[in-house]
Design an enzyme around this catalytic site. Structure first.
Site, PDB file in Angstrom:
ATOM      1  N   LYS A  40      31.515  46.641  30.930  1.00 16.31           N
ATOM      2  CA  LYS A  40      32.710  46.100  30.257  1.00 16.31           C
ATOM      3  C   LYS A  40      32.588  46.226  28.744  1.00 16.31           C
ATOM      4  CE  LYS A  40      34.984  44.265  33.855  1.00 16.31           C
ATOM      5  NZ  LYS A  40      35.794  43.382  34.591  1.00 16.31           N
ATOM      6  N   LYS A  68      34.585  53.247  43.668  1.00 17.66           N
ATOM      7  CA  LYS A  68      35.282  52.216  44.450  1.00 17.66           C
ATOM      8  C   LYS A  68      36.744  52.064  44.033  1.00 17.66           C
ATOM      9  CE  LYS A  68      34.867  47.747  42.223  1.00 17.66           C
ATOM     10  NZ  LYS A  68      34.781  46.337  42.369  1.00 17.66           N
ATOM     11  N   LYS A  82      41.194  47.629  40.853  1.00 18.55           N
ATOM     12  CA  LYS A  82      42.519  47.315  40.333  1.00 18.55           C
ATOM     13  C   LYS A  82      42.688  47.751  38.889  1.00 18.55           C
ATOM     14  CE  LYS A  82      41.552  42.374  40.799  1.00 18.55           C
ATOM     15  NZ  LYS A  82      40.587  41.972  39.786  1.00 18.55           N
TER      16      LYS A  82
HETATM   17  P1  ATP Z   1      38.290  45.265  38.340  1.00 18.69           P
HETATM   18  O1  ATP Z   1      38.765  46.668  38.604  1.00 18.69           O
HETATM   19  O2  ATP Z   1      39.181  44.494  37.404  1.00 18.69           O
HETATM   20  O3  ATP Z   1      36.838  45.168  38.023  1.00 18.69           O
HETATM   21  P2  ATP Z   1      38.112  44.828  41.147  1.00 18.69           P
HETATM   22  O4  ATP Z   1      39.232  45.515  41.849  1.00 18.69           O
HETATM   23  O5  ATP Z   1      36.795  45.465  41.198  1.00 18.69           O
HETATM   24  O6  ATP Z   1      38.531  44.493  39.675  1.00 18.69           O
HETATM   25  P3  ATP Z   1      37.297  42.059  41.405  1.00 18.69           P
HETATM   26  O7  ATP Z   1      38.224  41.069  40.820  1.00 18.69           O
HETATM   27  O8  ATP Z   1      36.055  42.393  40.640  1.00 18.69           O
HETATM   28  O9  ATP Z   1      38.076  43.401  41.777  1.00 18.69           O
HETATM   29  O10 ATP Z   1      36.877  41.619  42.849  1.00 18.69           O
HETATM   30  C1  ATP Z   1      37.487  40.668  43.665  1.00 18.69           C
HETATM   31  C2  ATP Z   1      36.822  40.723  45.023  1.00 18.69           C
HETATM   32  O11 ATP Z   1      37.204  41.916  45.727  1.00 18.69           O
HETATM   33  C3  ATP Z   1      35.293  40.759  44.950  1.00 18.69           C
HETATM   34  O12 ATP Z   1      34.747  39.978  46.012  1.00 18.69           O
HETATM   35  C4  ATP Z   1      34.977  42.214  45.130  1.00 18.69           C
HETATM   36  O13 ATP Z   1      33.686  42.424  45.614  1.00 18.69           O
HETATM   37  C5  ATP Z   1      36.056  42.654  46.116  1.00 18.69           C
HETATM   38  N1  ATP Z   1      36.366  44.075  45.943  1.00 18.69           N
HETATM   39  C6  ATP Z   1      36.859  44.662  44.843  1.00 18.69           C
HETATM   40  N2  ATP Z   1      37.045  45.976  45.020  1.00 18.69           N
HETATM   41  C7  ATP Z   1      36.652  46.244  46.297  1.00 18.69           C
HETATM   42  C8  ATP Z   1      36.611  47.445  47.093  1.00 18.69           C
HETATM   43  N3  ATP Z   1      37.004  48.599  46.620  1.00 18.69           N
HETATM   44  N4  ATP Z   1      36.177  47.336  48.368  1.00 18.69           N
HETATM   45  C9  ATP Z   1      35.794  46.153  48.862  1.00 18.69           C
HETATM   46  N5  ATP Z   1      35.805  44.991  48.176  1.00 18.69           N
HETATM   47  C10 ATP Z   1      36.229  45.020  46.906  1.00 18.69           C
END
Ligand code: ATP
Ligand code: LTN
Length: 334
Positions: free
Chosen positions: A115, A197, A200
């Site tokens: 970050k 992965k 969002k």
């Molecule tokens: P950012 O892109 O803002 O880092 P993110 O999409 O990775 O966000 P988080 O808010 O960090 O999402 O995660 C929320 C929850 O969703 C966490 O428990 C995370 O492990 C899960 N998660 C996020 N992305 C995935 C994915 N691609 N597959 C499975 N679980 C996920």
């Protein structure tokens, strides 16, 4: 333990639009856990301001996320769904834990490094101590288990280290939490770069399915999903694109890899992608309908917000008072 049940804590940030990865990897699995655990699910808005947010937008997203928790099937009578910022204990415990956390430990956190690289113009102290606030979230409720994706394991490890360090000095104050990784959908990958992965914050909207995408958009994104060159539907690490689609299809339909391979034997990628798209539409449509209905019911959502914040506050304060006493703060005069 609360009423003889183990305690579970998890949270999500209200930044960006939730993706299918968030749903299959987290939310969907959460729904099944409230019989076994006393569950706390927070909308972690304090964490969100470690990067700049538009205030009105943050408020809206936070409310949408809480509504989505309910729409996904989390019953607010059985699960405590609340805004982190409504329970001041998170900040208070976080300050105390800051004094039991080393700079060296925080310096090793990969999320901080990522970050900081991404927001080089705003490497604030909150971004650096983000894991301490996360530790406070978890320890405040004496959580036994914390469902998180693999990306959060390092933060859970530092939480355990901080708790053990504190307990070694003051006695058994904190429960030492364990991570809990869901069985299916643990890591949904990007539709455009299947070795990355689904996230969002991805800048390419075709890489992610958003929970509020309409059926046409979902079908179109799957049609465009990057696949592999073998031409057959087979789960294998040499085929990350197809394997990811199989993970998605499996999580949405309950089918095993073997069943999926059999179903699409001799068929092309086009048929398979269309089936995956339809299975996702079937899962998301009811969720979107419930979300739309709930959003209209302002009084109901308000009452959930109020009641659950009170419940969270009650348990948080219990731990906080104990910790304050242990570290030597003067008792409150009633
Ligand atoms: P950012 O892109 O803002 O880092 P993110 O999409 O990775 O966000 P988080 O808010 O960090 O999402 O995660 C929320 C929850 O969703 C966490 O428990 C995370 O492990 C899960 N998660 C996020 N992305 C995935 C994915 N691609 N597959 C499975 N679980 C996920
Ligand atoms: N850092 C997590 C969100 C989060 C969390 C928590 C998860 C904040 N506090 C406590 C589990 C327990 C994330 O970015 N996914």
């Amino acid at each position: 333990m609360i009423d003889n049940k183990k305690v579970l804590f998890s949270g999500m940030q209200a930044t960006g639009n939730l993706t299918l990865g968030n749903y299959l990897g987290a939310l969907k699995n959460w729904v099944t856990l409230c019989d076994e655990y006393e569950c706390f699910y927070s909308v972690v808005d304090l964490h969100s301001i470690t990067v700049r947010q538009d205030p009105a937008e943050l408020r809206k997203r936070a409310r949408n996320l809480l509504t989505l928790y309910i729409a996904a099937g989390l019953d607010p009578e059985k699960n405590c769904l609340y805004y982190q910022s409504h329970v001041s204990g998170h900040c208070e415990l976080s300050w105390i834990l800051n004094c039991f956390t080393y700079m060296g430990e925080l310096n090793r956190m990969t999320q901080f490094k990522d970050k900081a690289a991404k927001h080089a113009d705003n490497i604030n102290a909150g971004l650096f101590t983000y894991p301490v606030l996360m530790a406070a979230d978890i320890l405040l409720y004496q959580a036994d288990v914390v469902p998180v994706g693999k990306d959060q394991l390092q933060h859970l490890e530092i939480t355990r280290d901080i708790a053990q360090r504190f307990n070694a000095i003051y006695g058994d104050v904190f429960t030492i939490p364990e991570p809990y990784i869901g069985k299916s959908g643990a890591k949904i990958m990007s539709l455009q770069e299947p070795t990355k992965k689904m996230s969002k914050s991805d800048e390419n909207p075709n890489a992610s399915i958003y929970l509020m995408d309409d059926p046409d958009t979902i079908m179109r994104k799957f049609k465009r999903a990057v696949t592999d060159s073998e031409g057959c539907v087979r789960y294998h690490e040499s085929q990350p694109g197809i394997s990811n689609l199989m993970d998605i299809y499996g999580a949405c339909t309950g089918k095993t890899y073997a069943e999926i391979e059999k179903e699409f034997e001799g068929k092309g990628y086009g048929d398979f992608k269309a089936a995956v798209g339809e299975s996702v539409v079937d899962v998301l449509k009811p969720l979107q309908d419930r979300f739309a209905d709930l959003s209209k019911n302002k009084d109901y959502i308000d009452s959930v917000i109020k009641n659950n914040a009170e419940k969270a506050n009650y348990f948080a304060t219990k731990t906080l008072r104990k910790v304050q006493k242990k570290v030597g703060f003067p008792e409150r005069i009633r």
